[in-house]
Each structure stands twice: as C-alpha cells, then as structure tokens.
Design a protein around this motif. Structure first.
Motif, PDB file in Angstrom:
ATOM      1  N   HIS A  80     -68.182 -40.340 -76.057  1.00  0.00           N
ATOM      2  CA  HIS A  80     -67.468 -39.298 -75.929  1.00  0.00           C
ATOM      3  C   HIS A  80     -66.992 -38.755 -77.061  1.00  0.00           C
ATOM      4  N   SER A 110     -71.244 -30.232 -76.797  1.00  0.00           N
ATOM      5  CA  SER A 110     -71.816 -30.991 -75.785  1.00  0.00           C
ATOM      6  C   SER A 110     -70.857 -32.041 -75.222  1.00  0.00           C
ATOM      7  N   GLY A 111     -69.681 -32.221 -75.997  1.00  0.00           N
ATOM      8  CA  GLY A 111     -68.822 -33.242 -75.790  1.00  0.00           C
ATOM      9  C   GLY A 111     -69.124 -34.878 -75.937  1.00  0.00           C
ATOM     10  N   GLU A 183     -63.454 -44.584 -69.248  1.00  0.00           N
ATOM     11  CA  GLU A 183     -64.852 -44.506 -68.930  1.00  0.00           C
ATOM     12  C   GLU A 183     -65.519 -43.299 -69.634  1.00  0.00           C
ATOM     13  N   GLY A 184     -64.905 -42.546 -70.301  1.00  0.00           N
ATOM     14  CA  GLY A 184     -65.529 -41.359 -70.979  1.00  0.00           C
ATOM     15  C   GLY A 184     -66.565 -42.052 -71.917  1.00  0.00           C
ATOM     16  N   LEU A 199     -71.122 -40.076 -69.271  1.00  0.00           N
ATOM     17  CA  LEU A 199     -70.146 -39.414 -68.452  1.00  0.00           C
ATOM     18  C   LEU A 199     -69.058 -38.612 -69.582  1.00  0.00           C
ATOM     19  N   VAL A 200     -68.862 -37.309 -69.090  1.00  0.00           N
ATOM     20  CA  VAL A 200     -68.097 -36.619 -70.058  1.00  0.00           C
ATOM     21  C   VAL A 200     -66.912 -35.820 -69.486  1.00  0.00           C
ATOM     22  N   GLY A 201     -66.624 -35.869 -67.976  1.00  0.00           N
ATOM     23  CA  GLY A 201     -65.576 -35.557 -67.493  1.00  0.00           C
ATOM     24  C   GLY A 201     -65.576 -35.828 -65.981  1.00  0.00           C
ATOM     25  N   ARG A 202     -64.031 -35.912 -65.499  1.00  0.00           N
ATOM     26  CA  ARG A 202     -64.236 -36.276 -64.185  1.00  0.00           C
ATOM     27  C   ARG A 202     -63.816 -35.137 -63.288  1.00  0.00           C
TER      28      ARG A 202
ATOM     29  N   VAL B 128     -59.582 -42.350 -72.408  1.00  0.00           N
ATOM     30  CA  VAL B 128     -60.257 -41.031 -72.367  1.00  0.00           C
ATOM     31  C   VAL B 128     -61.053 -40.716 -71.272  1.00  0.00           C
ATOM     32  N   LEU B 129     -60.796 -39.739 -70.310  1.00  0.00           N
ATOM     33  CA  LEU B 129     -61.844 -39.315 -69.410  1.00  0.00           C
ATOM     34  C   LEU B 129     -61.160 -37.760 -68.998  1.00  0.00           C
ATOM     35  N   PRO B 130     -61.468 -36.751 -69.872  1.00  0.00           N
ATOM     36  CA  PRO B 130     -60.817 -35.394 -69.622  1.00  0.00           C
ATOM     37  C   PRO B 130     -61.182 -34.822 -68.337  1.00  0.00           C
ATOM     38  N   THR B 131     -60.359 -33.988 -67.660  1.00  0.00           N
ATOM     39  CA  THR B 131     -60.918 -33.068 -66.451  1.00  0.00           C
ATOM     40  C   THR B 131     -61.319 -31.937 -66.828  1.00  0.00           C
ATOM     41  N   GLN B 132     -61.600 -31.639 -68.111  1.00  0.00           N
ATOM     42  CA  GLN B 132     -62.091 -30.183 -68.353  1.00  0.00           C
ATOM     43  C   GLN B 132     -63.359 -30.449 -69.262  1.00  0.00           C
ATOM     44  N   ALA B 134     -66.131 -30.113 -72.563  1.00  0.00           N
ATOM     45  CA  ALA B 134     -65.777 -29.869 -73.829  1.00  0.00           C
ATOM     46  C   ALA B 134     -65.877 -28.490 -74.038  1.00  0.00           C
ATOM     47  N   ASN B 135     -66.927 -27.658 -73.580  1.00  0.00           N
ATOM     48  CA  ASN B 135     -66.954 -26.333 -74.107  1.00  0.00           C
ATOM     49  C   ASN B 135     -67.649 -25.292 -72.964  1.00  0.00           C
TER      50      ASN B 135
END
Lengths: 341, 142
Positions: A80, A110-111, A183-184, A199-202, B128-132, B134-135
């Motif tokens: 991530h 893309s994150g 877990e990102g 995995l990029v977001g919850r 880390v595991l954001p809710t929003q 990246a772009n």
C-alpha cells in the motif's frame, strides 16, 4: 396381503424414514461443502503465506505497519502506498527475516507501491481480475495490527467506480470481507491461490473493503519496467452525457482542450465514444477505466460514432498534467532490471 | 321611575327568586357528571401535572424551587452538549500532539488512527488501512 391398518402404518413409516434420510443427507452435504471450503481456504493460506510480508516504515512522525506480497521471485513487492510515502526507511519482514527494502514507486493514483528487496523469494502467481464478478469467493492474507498473518474470507459484493460520491482512479472490487488496520497492501486471492487484487481501503469499520484489481497494479508495474517511471496518459477530451444512447453509448465528446493530443486526433465535439484503447465505453463513467490503462506515448485507438457511421481514430496521449508535478516516481537506476513473469 | 329605581326594584325581586321544584333532587349526580365531563376535556399532560402538584403539595415546596431545578438541569445539559470534543488532526504534516505519560493521545496519519501512543519514549505506531481511496478521478475528462 397385509391388513389395511398395517399397510398404512408401514407406508407412513417408510415416508418418515425417507424424510429423515433426506434431511440427514442434506446436512451431510452442507457439512461436506463447508468442510471443502474451509479446507481450501486453509490450503491456500498455507501455500501462499510465505510470500506475504509485513512492511514497516519509519519517519520523524512514527512507525507505520502494513502488509504486502512478493509478485515475483526476484524480491519485487506490491504494497500500500500509504505505508511508504515520505518514509525515511522501509523494512520488510518475512520468514523470520527483516530486510531493508527500496521504494521503486509509490503511486497515489492507484494507491499502491512497489518495493524491492535483494533476496530470492517465493511469490504468488498473478490471476485474472477480469474474471471476478459478484459473489466470487475471495481470500485475503495479511498482518492485522500487531498479530501474525491470518486468512480472511469473503465474497465480492460489487464492482465500484465511486465511493461516497467520489470517483476512484479505476474500478475497484468491493468485497464483503472483514479487514483490519495493518492489512493495507495485503494480497486478495481467488480459491485457486492466484492474486486478483490488493487491499487498498476499508469500508466503514472494516466489515467490507475496496480492492484494487491486480490488472491495475500490473499496469503500474508495466510502466515501471518499460520506462522506469509511471506514464499516466492525457488526451485532452471533455466528456458529456448524451441524452440517449447511440451505438450503445451515452458518452459524448463535449470539448477538446486546445494544444492537446485530442485537438490533433481528428475527434470532434459531438462524437459518441464507443471504445478507448481496449475498454468498451457505454457511459461517461467508463472513461475512467479507459484513461487509467492508457499510457502516455503509446498510440491508442479510439472508436467513435459520428453521423451514424463508426470510425476509428488513432491518438498518442501525452503525459498527464498532474503527473509532471508528482514527487512519487520510480527510483530505479538505469542498470536495474525488473522482470515481468 | 328612574333607571336606578327600576334596577333596585329588579334586584329586590331577584332576592326572593327560588329555583323550580325538584332542582336540587339530582343536583349531586348532575354536579358529578359536569365534573367528569370537564375532566375528560383535560389533556394527558394537564392531568399528569395536576397529579404531580397534588402529590407535592403536602411537602410545602416553594414554587420557585421547581423552576430553579429545571433551569439548573437545562444549563447542565447545554454545558455537556456544547463541550468541545478532542480534535484529531489529519494529514502527514500535522500529526504532532503533546505527549503525556498519564493521558496518551492518538495521532492521525492519513485517514487512519494509530493503535496507541503509550509513552513519551516510544514512537507512535500506525497500522495502515485507510477508509478513503487514494485518488478521486473525474469521469468527465481523459
């Protein structure tokens, strides 16, 4: 010949026996399916966990942890971008080892980020994220918070182009799959053990999540291998919604930005967009995916409908204006060699 | 006769006026019926308030005390609701928080909240595991 009462009793008994037997068979079948699923999840986890890593970065503000995985045996890692952006040092932990890693690229669009460790490693085979549809079962392997690696199981809920009213850079997979902080960057696999996303977001508290399709991650890796940097494309077309579909599409060219590839391509306002590169267009929202997979400098075919006639135009996109000011570019030296499987 | 004399004469006649026969025979029943009808017209709130007042009357509580207690309750509620909640800063550049051994403060990096900040000597840890995402792209141009 049995008396009538006895024969009735016998028929009822046989019927009851059949019903009970059917119930037992169904329960046995259910437990067989559950056992098979559990067994398969366990097998995928045991087979692939050695290729899943814990990523640690540090800077003046503190320490960040996340997950990642080896995409090939040369030590290339997908993770991530939020873990490694503006980090002073990045380390990767796996198999009892703690190795420093170089950040090759951290792509905010893309994150995801791509790291490299100097060691031969196992890897997870790349699957086909195009085959992922609603209810496709998925397995995630990641490092939640300060815990050891563990699997998480769920199914695809939807393919989302936006969330909370704002658009993603490309269509994301939304899975009803419990996830935790830390877990990102974890790999998301199909039941065959192939990675289909990252995995990029919850979503909300973590009962669901957003996953970047592996195809999009491979586009980032492809740019890195080919050019040593990311090449997001820019054509210069403003898209509008046509009042009714024409040729199966409601995406219409609204305006062409001056001094852009669009102004030299032969496109005209009012043209209906049918296909951009390899991406079919049916609505203006499809333009997002099409744009993501274009590469600056690579010719792309744009199929349009004009005056009831289909035409194909060739355009060479330029580098996206936002990319020119990006800090996050590849740090690969010219003599570095990255391999695509 | 003057109007005043007529009025005096009328009042003298009224003094000797009697209700018709049988007027007081059903007086108690009719009085209770009227009372019940008036009670039925009261709203539930008025009935409850009347019962509360009847209950509290023997305690000789001054009327002003009720208003005082109610005002204090309202003021306390407003003070609790209006009290500002602790703010969490956003973004990588503004994560510095005063550290304290007795009251650890969370530090925000990006869109996620770290697990803990245990003491002044250990660095902040963030999983880390954001809710929003990246772009956020615009679908209207490419």
């Amino acid at each position: 010949m049995l008396p009538r009462a006895a024969s009735r009793f016998l028929s009822l008994s046989l019927l009851a026996l059949a019903v009970v037997g059917a119930g037992q068979t169904a329960r046995a079948a259910d437990s067989t399916v559950a056992d098979a699923l559990s067994s398969q999840v366990r097998k995928v986890f045991e087979d692939r966990r050695s290729a899943v890593v814990k990523v640690r970065s540090s800077d003046s503000l503190g320490i960040r942890f996340g997950s990642g995985f080896f995409a090939d045996p040369t030590g290339l890692i997908f993770t991530h971008a939020g873990i490694v952006i503006k980090a002073d040092a990045v380390n990767v932990m796996f198999g009892g080892r703690d190795l420093p890693a170089r950040v090759l690229v951290a792509d905010e669009r893309s994150g995801i980020a791509i790291l490299k460790v100097d060691a031969p490693t196992s890897s997870i085979p790349i699957g086909d994220s195009g085959k992922v549809t609603m209810a496709t079962p998925l397995i995630l392997i990641g490092y939640p918070e300060d815990l050891d690696a563990s699997p998480s199981f769920g199914i695809v809920g939807s393919l989302d182009k936006k969330h909370l009213g704002r658009y993603f850079s490309t269509t994301h997979i939304r899975a009803n799959l419990p996830v935790s902080r830390g877990e990102g960057g974890a790999p998301v696999l199909n039941l065959d053990g192939e990675v289909v996303g990252i995995l990029v977001g919850r979503v909300d508290a973590g009962a669901a999540c957003h996953i970047l399709p592996i195809r999009a991650a491979e586009k980032v890796r492809s740019d890195l291998v080919r050019f040593g940097e990311l090449r997001p494309a820019w054509v210069g077309v403003e898209v509008e919604d046509a009042p009714e579909p024409l040729g199966g599409s409601t995406a219409k060219v609204g305006a062409l930005n001056p001094e852009t590839p669009a102004s030299r391509s032969g496109l005209e306002p009012g043209d209906i967009l049918l296909k951009i590169g390899s991406t079919p267009i049916t609505t203006s929202e499809d333009v997002i995916d099409a744009a993501f997979f274009l590469t600056a400098g690579d010719n792309a075919e744009i199929e349009i409908l004009r005056g009831g006639t289909k035409q194909s135009l060739s355009v060479r996109p330029a580098l996206h204006p936002l990319a020119r000011g990006q800090e996050m570019q590849a740090t690969v030296l010219p003599d570095e060699t990255l391999h695509l499987d | 006769m003057t109007p005043e004399e007529n009025l005096l004469k009328l009042l003298r006649l009224k003094r000797h006026e009697q209700p018709p026969p049988g007027y007081f025979d059903d007086f108690v029943a009719e009085f209770r019926d009227r009372q019940r009808a008036e009670l039925m017209q009261l709203s539930l709130r008025e009935i409850i308030w009347e019962r509360i007042c009847d209950f509290l009357q023997p305690f000789q509580v001054p009327r002003l005390a009720y208003a005082t207690v109610a005002a204090v309750a309202v003021a306390a509620s407003v003070a609790i609701i209006a009290r500002p909640s602790p703010q969490l800063s956003g973004g990588l550049a503004s994560t510095r928080q005063p550290m304290s051994l007795t009251a650890p403060q969370p530090v925000m990096i990006g869109n996620s909240v770290p697990v803990s900040m245990a003491s002044t000597s250990s660095p902040s840890v963030h999983y880390v595991l954001p809710t929003q995402p990246a772009n956020y792209a615009s679908p209207r141009s490419f």
